[in-house]
Design a protein around this motif. Structure first.
Motif, PDB file in Angstrom:
ATOM      1  N   GLU A 196       0.837  -1.207   0.000  1.00  0.00           N
ATOM      2  CA  GLU A 196       0.000   0.000   0.000  1.00  0.00           C
ATOM      3  C   GLU A 196       0.871   1.256   0.000  1.00  0.00           C
ATOM      4  O   GLU A 196       0.556   2.238  -0.680  1.00  0.00           O
ATOM      5  N   ALA A 197       1.964   1.228   0.765  1.00  0.00           N
ATOM      6  CA  ALA A 197       2.868   2.379   0.793  1.00  0.00           C
ATOM      7  C   ALA A 197       3.495   2.595  -0.578  1.00  0.00           C
ATOM      8  O   ALA A 197       3.629   3.732  -1.052  1.00  0.00           O
ATOM      9  N   VAL A 198       3.875   1.502  -1.237  1.00  0.00           N
ATOM     10  CA  VAL A 198       4.447   1.599  -2.583  1.00  0.00           C
ATOM     11  C   VAL A 198       3.436   2.209  -3.544  1.00  0.00           C
ATOM     12  O   VAL A 198       3.770   3.075  -4.364  1.00  0.00           O
ATOM     13  N   ALA A 199       2.186   1.758  -3.459  1.00  0.00           N
ATOM     14  CA  ALA A 199       1.147   2.290  -4.350  1.00  0.00           C
ATOM     15  C   ALA A 199       0.965   3.789  -4.152  1.00  0.00           C
ATOM     16  O   ALA A 199       0.869   4.551  -5.129  1.00  0.00           O
ATOM     17  N   ARG A 200       0.940   4.233  -2.894  1.00  0.00           N
ATOM     18  CA  ARG A 200       0.786   5.665  -2.623  1.00  0.00           C
ATOM     19  C   ARG A 200       1.970   6.444  -3.175  1.00  0.00           C
ATOM     20  O   ARG A 200       1.814   7.522  -3.767  1.00  0.00           O
ATOM     21  N   ALA A 201       3.190   5.893  -2.985  1.00  0.00           N
ATOM     22  CA  ALA A 201       4.395   6.579  -3.455  1.00  0.00           C
ATOM     23  C   ALA A 201       4.416   6.665  -4.974  1.00  0.00           C
ATOM     24  O   ALA A 201       4.725   7.711  -5.547  1.00  0.00           O
ATOM     25  N   ARG A 202       4.079   5.584  -5.645  1.00  0.00           N
ATOM     26  CA  ARG A 202       4.120   5.565  -7.102  1.00  0.00           C
ATOM     27  C   ARG A 202       3.012   6.413  -7.720  1.00  0.00           C
ATOM     28  O   ARG A 202       3.149   6.892  -8.848  1.00  0.00           O
ATOM     29  N   ASP A 203       1.923   6.597  -6.985  1.00  0.00           N
ATOM     30  CA  ASP A 203       0.860   7.479  -7.466  1.00  0.00           C
ATOM     31  C   ASP A 203       1.368   8.899  -7.702  1.00  0.00           C
ATOM     32  O   ASP A 203       0.822   9.633  -8.529  1.00  0.00           O
ATOM     33  N   VAL A 204       2.400   9.312  -6.953  1.00  0.00           N
ATOM     34  CA  VAL A 204       2.927  10.674  -7.115  1.00  0.00           C
ATOM     35  C   VAL A 204       4.282  10.689  -7.803  1.00  0.00           C
ATOM     36  O   VAL A 204       4.970  11.696  -7.818  1.00  0.00           O
ATOM     37  N   GLY A 205       4.664   9.555  -8.404  1.00  0.00           N
ATOM     38  CA  GLY A 205       5.866   9.543  -9.216  1.00  0.00           C
ATOM     39  C   GLY A 205       7.126   9.089  -8.530  1.00  0.00           C
ATOM     40  O   GLY A 205       8.200   9.118  -9.137  1.00  0.00           O
TER      41      GLY A 205
END
Length: 228
Positions: free
Chosen positions: A211-220
């Motif tokens: 989930e943390a990875v998904a949030r981080a990748r959402d903003v590049g």
């Protein structure tokens, strides 16, 4: 979910993606009150959204961001990869910069916050269906500042609760590095890395590394081609 029975000739065909049945019911009723808009299907997960879009070939997808099996931003990316001409209109409770930026980067044509009036939603559906883009009044004022810095903007501004060091750790988590490699990259003890990650989870309100990875990748942050 099953589509409406009779189809209206020439109507804008809409798929609703949201995991709250009562909200979907209200939105369907609001859209159905317009003679030129037809709800053809509903979905409550990313997987179901991709399936109904492929089956019903709608003109517009109305997408929530928080879904049980993933992010609406990821669903938007996958829809755009398969059908780049299909407009996705985000309708969500999330009005933070990270969510807005992530949705824009993945091709969303509109972004409204839940609480928008019936007329605003109808206008937004019609606008994106015919090639335009539409954003809520306060959302539009923030867009130019968000896109000015390109794909990787200032993550400390997008995640204001994180410290500069926590942003560095999150960046490496998003790149797929484990705690041992992160400790070597940043010259930190593994225990310190674990503590930083725990604080990141708390501040981003996530329960898992994925989930943390998904949030981080959402903003590049990170590299989308690397696996965590």
């Amino acid at each position: 979910m099953e589509p409406d029975g009779g189809q209206r000739s020439g109507a804008v065909r809409v798929v609703i993606v949201d995991d709250h049945p009562l909200f979907r019911e209200g939105l369907r009723a609001a859209l159905g009150s317009a003679a030129d808009i037809e709800v053809v299907a509903e979905a409550e997960t990313v997987a179901a959204a991709l399936a109904v879009v492929a089956e019903h070939r709608p003109d517009v997808v109305i997408m929530d961001l928080s879904l049980p099996d993933g992010s609406g931003i990821e669903a938007t990316r996958r829809i755009a990869a398969d059908r780049p001409e299909l407009p996705v209109l985000i309708l969500t409770m999330s009005d933070d910069d990270a969510s807005l930026l992530g949705a824009l980067q993945e091709g969303a044509r509109g972004y409204l916050v839940k609480g928008a009036s019936r007329d605003e939603v109808l206008h937004a559906v019609r606008t994106v269906a015919y090639g335009g883009a539409v954003f809520g009044r306060d959302i539009a004022a923030r867009i130019s500042g968000l896109v000015a810095g390109g794909r990787r903007l200032d993550a400390e501004r997008l995640f204001p609760a994180l410290t500069a060091r926590e942003v560095e750790v999150l960046e490496l988590v998003a790149r797929g590095l484990d705690n041992r490699r992160i400790s070597r990259e940043l010259y930190l003890a593994e225990k310190t890395v674990r503590n930083h990650i725990s604080h990141i989870f708390d501040k981003l309100h996530v329960a898992t590394r994925a989930e943390a990875v998904a949030r981080a990748r959402d903003v590049g942050l990170g590299d989308r081609d690397e696996q965590p």
